[in-house]
Design a protein around this motif. Sequence first.
Motif, PDB file in Angstrom:
ATOM      1  N   LEU A  47      25.390  -4.115  -6.545  1.00  0.00           N
ATOM      2  CA  LEU A  47      26.510  -3.547  -5.804  1.00  0.00           C
ATOM      3  C   LEU A  47      26.762  -2.099  -6.193  1.00  0.00           C
ATOM      4  O   LEU A  47      27.081  -1.266  -5.338  1.00  0.00           O
ATOM      5  N   ARG A  48      26.623  -1.785  -7.481  1.00  0.00           N
ATOM      6  CA  ARG A  48      26.808  -0.401  -7.925  1.00  0.00           C
ATOM      7  C   ARG A  48      25.735   0.520  -7.373  1.00  0.00           C
ATOM      8  O   ARG A  48      25.932   1.736  -7.332  1.00  0.00           O
ATOM      9  N   HIS A  49      24.610  -0.039  -6.949  1.00  0.00           N
ATOM     10  CA  HIS A  49      23.535   0.745  -6.323  1.00  0.00           C
ATOM     11  C   HIS A  49      23.633   0.722  -4.801  1.00  0.00           C
ATOM     12  O   HIS A  49      22.659   1.040  -4.106  1.00  0.00           O
ATOM     13  N   PHE A  50      24.831   0.323  -4.281  1.00  0.00           N
ATOM     14  CA  PHE A  50      25.090   0.300  -2.844  1.00  0.00           C
ATOM     15  C   PHE A  50      24.122  -0.620  -2.102  1.00  0.00           C
ATOM     16  O   PHE A  50      23.736  -0.360  -0.960  1.00  0.00           O
ATOM     17  N   GLY A  51      23.731  -1.680  -2.781  1.00  0.00           N
ATOM     18  CA  GLY A  51      22.840  -2.648  -2.168  1.00  0.00           C
ATOM     19  C   GLY A  51      23.515  -3.989  -2.023  1.00  0.00           C
ATOM     20  O   GLY A  51      24.734  -4.123  -2.196  1.00  0.00           O
ATOM     21  N   GLU A  52      22.748  -4.993  -1.692  1.00  0.00           N
ATOM     22  CA  GLU A  52      23.267  -6.348  -1.595  1.00  0.00           C
ATOM     23  C   GLU A  52      22.186  -7.324  -2.047  1.00  0.00           C
ATOM     24  O   GLU A  52      20.997  -6.993  -2.028  1.00  0.00           O
ATOM     25  N   ILE A  53      22.614  -8.493  -2.476  1.00  0.00           N
ATOM     26  CA  ILE A  53      21.689  -9.502  -2.971  1.00  0.00           C
ATOM     27  C   ILE A  53      22.059 -10.846  -2.368  1.00  0.00           C
ATOM     28  O   ILE A  53      23.237 -11.178  -2.244  1.00  0.00           O
ATOM     29  N   ARG A  54      21.054 -11.598  -1.940  1.00  0.00           N
ATOM     30  CA  ARG A  54      21.257 -12.925  -1.372  1.00  0.00           C
ATOM     31  C   ARG A  54      20.347 -13.901  -2.109  1.00  0.00           C
ATOM     32  O   ARG A  54      19.369 -13.502  -2.743  1.00  0.00           O
ATOM     33  N   VAL A  55      20.667 -15.182  -1.967  1.00  0.00           N
ATOM     34  CA  VAL A  55      19.858 -16.200  -2.619  1.00  0.00           C
ATOM     35  C   VAL A  55      19.639 -17.356  -1.654  1.00  0.00           C
ATOM     36  O   VAL A  55      20.555 -17.770  -0.944  1.00  0.00           O
ATOM     37  N   ASN A  56      18.405 -17.837  -1.615  1.00  0.00           N
ATOM     38  CA  ASN A  56      18.043 -19.050  -0.882  1.00  0.00           C
ATOM     39  C   ASN A  56      17.379 -19.997  -1.880  1.00  0.00           C
ATOM     40  O   ASN A  56      16.501 -19.579  -2.639  1.00  0.00           O
ATOM     41  N   SER A  57      17.805 -21.249  -1.854  1.00  0.00           N
ATOM     42  CA  SER A  57      17.248 -22.163  -2.845  1.00  0.00           C
ATOM     43  C   SER A  57      17.268 -23.587  -2.318  1.00  0.00           C
ATOM     44  O   SER A  57      18.136 -23.957  -1.516  1.00  0.00           O
ATOM     45  N   LYS A  58      16.296 -24.356  -2.785  1.00  0.00           N
ATOM     46  CA  LYS A  58      16.221 -25.777  -2.475  1.00  0.00           C
ATOM     47  C   LYS A  58      15.769 -26.492  -3.722  1.00  0.00           C
ATOM     48  O   LYS A  58      14.791 -26.085  -4.370  1.00  0.00           O
ATOM     49  N   GLU A  61       0.829  -1.208   0.000  1.00  0.00           N
ATOM     50  CA  GLU A  61       0.000   0.000   0.000  1.00  0.00           C
ATOM     51  C   GLU A  61       0.864   1.259   0.000  1.00  0.00           C
ATOM     52  O   GLU A  61       0.527   2.250  -0.631  1.00  0.00           O
ATOM     53  N   GLN A  62       1.964   1.204   0.721  1.00  0.00           N
ATOM     54  CA  GLN A  62       2.845   2.372   0.807  1.00  0.00           C
ATOM     55  C   GLN A  62       4.108   2.096  -0.009  1.00  0.00           C
ATOM     56  O   GLN A  62       4.882   1.209   0.318  1.00  0.00           O
ATOM     57  N   GLY A  63       4.298   2.826  -1.050  1.00  0.00           N
ATOM     58  CA  GLY A  63       5.458   2.619  -1.901  1.00  0.00           C
ATOM     59  C   GLY A  63       6.690   3.319  -1.356  1.00  0.00           C
ATOM     60  O   GLY A  63       6.626   4.099  -0.396  1.00  0.00           O
ATOM     61  N   VAL A  64       7.812   3.024  -1.982  1.00  0.00           N
ATOM     62  CA  VAL A  64       9.075   3.627  -1.554  1.00  0.00           C
ATOM     63  C   VAL A  64       9.795   4.184  -2.764  1.00  0.00           C
ATOM     64  O   VAL A  64       9.543   3.792  -3.908  1.00  0.00           O
ATOM     65  N   TRP A  65      10.698   5.101  -2.483  1.00  0.00           N
ATOM     66  CA  TRP A  65      11.517   5.708  -3.518  1.00  0.00           C
ATOM     67  C   TRP A  65      12.968   5.243  -3.354  1.00  0.00           C
ATOM     68  O   TRP A  65      13.472   5.138  -2.238  1.00  0.00           O
ATOM     69  N   VAL A  66      13.603   4.967  -4.470  1.00  0.00           N
ATOM     70  CA  VAL A  66      14.999   4.538  -4.473  1.00  0.00           C
ATOM     71  C   VAL A  66      15.758   5.343  -5.510  1.00  0.00           C
ATOM     72  O   VAL A  66      15.169   5.861  -6.471  1.00  0.00           O
ATOM     73  N   ASN A  67      17.072   5.435  -5.318  1.00  0.00           N
ATOM     74  CA  ASN A  67      17.934   6.163  -6.246  1.00  0.00           C
ATOM     75  C   ASN A  67      18.650   5.139  -7.126  1.00  0.00           C
ATOM     76  O   ASN A  67      19.523   4.402  -6.647  1.00  0.00           O
ATOM     77  N   VAL A  68      18.252   5.072  -8.417  1.00  0.00           N
ATOM     78  CA  VAL A  68      18.775   4.022  -9.290  1.00  0.00           C
ATOM     79  C   VAL A  68      19.080   4.584 -10.669  1.00  0.00           C
ATOM     80  O   VAL A  68      18.641   5.684 -11.032  1.00  0.00           O
ATOM     81  N   ALA A  69      19.861   3.791 -11.414  1.00  0.00           N
ATOM     82  CA  ALA A  69      20.011   4.022 -12.845  1.00  0.00           C
ATOM     83  C   ALA A  69      18.897   3.217 -13.515  1.00  0.00           C
ATOM     84  O   ALA A  69      18.967   1.980 -13.564  1.00  0.00           O
ATOM     85  N   PRO A  70      17.829   3.830 -14.017  1.00  0.00           N
ATOM     86  CA  PRO A  70      16.591   3.123 -14.374  1.00  0.00           C
ATOM     87  C   PRO A  70      16.791   1.957 -15.335  1.00  0.00           C
ATOM     88  O   PRO A  70      16.307   0.848 -15.092  1.00  0.00           O
ATOM     89  N   SER A  71      17.491   2.178 -16.429  1.00  0.00           N
ATOM     90  CA  SER A  71      17.586   1.118 -17.438  1.00  0.00           C
ATOM     91  C   SER A  71      18.356  -0.092 -16.914  1.00  0.00           C
ATOM     92  O   SER A  71      17.946  -1.239 -17.110  1.00  0.00           O
ATOM     93  N   LEU A  72      19.478   0.172 -16.217  1.00  0.00           N
ATOM     94  CA  LEU A  72      20.266  -0.942 -15.691  1.00  0.00           C
ATOM     95  C   LEU A  72      19.511  -1.690 -14.601  1.00  0.00           C
ATOM     96  O   LEU A  72      19.484  -2.926 -14.569  1.00  0.00           O
ATOM     97  N   PHE A  73      18.900  -0.956 -13.696  1.00  0.00           N
ATOM     98  CA  PHE A  73      18.212  -1.614 -12.584  1.00  0.00           C
ATOM     99  C   PHE A  73      16.998  -2.404 -13.094  1.00  0.00           C
ATOM    100  O   PHE A  73      16.737  -3.523 -12.634  1.00  0.00           O
ATOM    101  N   LYS A  74      16.290  -1.821 -14.061  1.00  0.00           N
ATOM    102  CA  LYS A  74      15.140  -2.521 -14.627  1.00  0.00           C
ATOM    103  C   LYS A  74      15.583  -3.806 -15.326  1.00  0.00           C
ATOM    104  O   LYS A  74      14.942  -4.858 -15.189  1.00  0.00           O
ATOM    105  N   ARG A  75      16.722  -3.739 -16.023  1.00  0.00           N
ATOM    106  CA  ARG A  75      17.203  -4.929 -16.710  1.00  0.00           C
ATOM    107  C   ARG A  75      17.639  -6.006 -15.724  1.00  0.00           C
ATOM    108  O   ARG A  75      17.441  -7.202 -15.953  1.00  0.00           O
ATOM    109  N   ALA A  76      18.248  -5.593 -14.589  1.00  0.00           N
ATOM    110  CA  ALA A  76      18.649  -6.562 -13.576  1.00  0.00           C
ATOM    111  C   ALA A  76      17.436  -7.304 -13.027  1.00  0.00           C
ATOM    112  O   ALA A  76      17.446  -8.532 -12.880  1.00  0.00           O
TER     113      ALA A  76
END
Length: 674
Positions: free
Chosen positions: A641-652, A548-563
């Motif tokens: 990483l270029r967006h100063f974030g981090e990514i994790r993966v969980n899988s089974k 319901e409540q959205g958030v704003w982020v600082n991104v490079a739109p085309s690269l982030f959308k493609r990721a």
Amino acid sequence: MGNLFCLPITSLRDAMENSIPAHSESRSALLAGQIKRDWWWVTISLIVFTAALSLLRFELSLERLDFTFYDFQASNAFEYHRPKNTVLIIIDDKSINEVGYWPWRRSEYAALIERLHLAKAVGLDIIFHDKNPFYSADDVQLAYAMEAHGRVVLPTAISADQSRIHKPLNILLESARSTGFINAYPDKDGVVRRAHLFFSLPEEPLHLHFTLAMLLAGGDEGILKQSLQHPLGSTRLIPFLGPPGHFESYAFSDVIQGNIPPSVFKDRYVLVGAWSSGLGDFYPTPLSSAKQTSMSGVEILANQLENTILNNWIRTGSPLINAFFSIIPVLFICFILRHLTPRRAILSTTLILIIIFIGNWFFLHILSLWIPPTAGLIGTVLAYPIWYWRSQETVLRFINNEISQMREQDPELRQALAGRTAPNTLPARLSHLHKAIELLREAQQRKEETLRFISHDMRSPQNSILALVKMQRQNELTLSLDQLLTHVENYASTTLELVDDFMDLARVEAMELEMEPMYLNDLLVEVCDDAWVRAQAKQITVVFDEPEQGVWVNVAPSLFKRALSNLIDNAIKYSSNQTQVTCLVKNKENHVQIVIQDQGWGIPKVDLPYIFQPFKRAHATKTDGPKGSGLGLAFVHAVILRHFGEIRVNSKENVGTRFIIQLPVIPEPGSKHH
């Protein structure tokens, strides 16, 4: 921190040589030359410093430390020999109880002298400056006994300014065989270590010490002459022959009562002095201990007399000799430090310090030579930290220069180290350098993987095209022109796709990103809509659970959308028909989490640690698995990483995979918090 400080120079140099281009060979030669120059400067500086400490040890008050070492060494002899030439008659508490209250009548000393007629010489360590008005005849009796004996020595005292000699009564002075001063001259710490055997005074050009006067009275003029002409001069270190109470001693009362036969004193020097507490003078010596803190003045005189007879003195080196012996261990440890690892070097330093102590003991007790060790010890201890500080500063400066040059030449390295300030402490600098080296090694590894990628993955479609053309020309295939072109088109498309993926990954790691505020909800809706057609082909439902409540982020739109699109496309590719792909957004305090989850094949456990590395693909061995370059998730990882974030993966396996992206949030543009 200790491990960082002791990091071997060779390991840093080897790490750099394995991580930087070939031109580093000449740079490493420059580094080796600089380290060699540093070693010469450190060695020369330490030698000069140690020599200065040795030559100026009195001005710098280092003799106090030397005194401490001297006392420790002097008190640790293997054994003490019983003196044979000198015997003591002591005025102790027992004698006072039996003879009477102190001071005694001088007739008591006359009676004592009469019983010592076989002694070689008798020295009375008692000053008779004043007359006794009550027993004036006692002085005559004592003088008569002294004159009859003929070998009695009386003490004198030299004034503090060495301008006067306080002598005994004239009647006693005329009856004595000789006189000598009994002044003790402790060092600055109050400990008696030295004997002053003669002085040149206004009243007397050559005034002898009490012990030399004893030799004169005893007829040992040859020993006396040898002592006066000894190259050590008048001041000498006393090699104490044992702890307090070491000399053969007899109570005054026992001697005058006839309990001790006169033959005990035959041809021996006899010193008579106070031993009782409160009567005599007591001084701390190098052999003092907690149980026996001081030695009586008469026993100190006995030590001086016995050593004079035996010509047993501790020699002291000249200032230049002391400086030379102080420099030797410093020069040796500097040589060792240049060729050993830090661990072995510190062990060697400890060993050299032990050798200095052992050598110091050997010189003192075996060669009777005292070499002050403080200057050498200080120089040796300082050599280790100074050398490793200087050498590591040189290596670190060299590596920092190399890293700076490579940052200018390598955009990826520059971007990876962006925002890192120059560290000010050694551990921080080493951590910074290790990070750079790690990045360089990773770059080298990626370079090798790229070469393998080009040589295998990109060459394979081209080889297939060439094989098709060759076989078609040789009529080994019965393909129509349209079929041949279709195969060529597929192989060419595969090559272009690989090139595009590779270039995209290289670009995102090196390019400067142009960030702008984006409403995350709208961005995710657009990504999910774009995936609808691909999902429908497998009857997969893509669900976006919009908050319901959205958030704003600082991104490079085309690269982030493609990721994000890559993640959803992978979820569709590796999922069975009629499953669901879910996209969630979770608001946190200062960040947001994007969760993309599927119900697909899952990632094998052994592949999870490497899933974000380039050219790593899960299910690559499956014949029915999707084709790919193995660069998609590496691209996603680099973008996050270029967006100063981090990514994790969980899988089974056979259950599904969940990717969790965490990004910092920003205030809504135009709001009062912006």
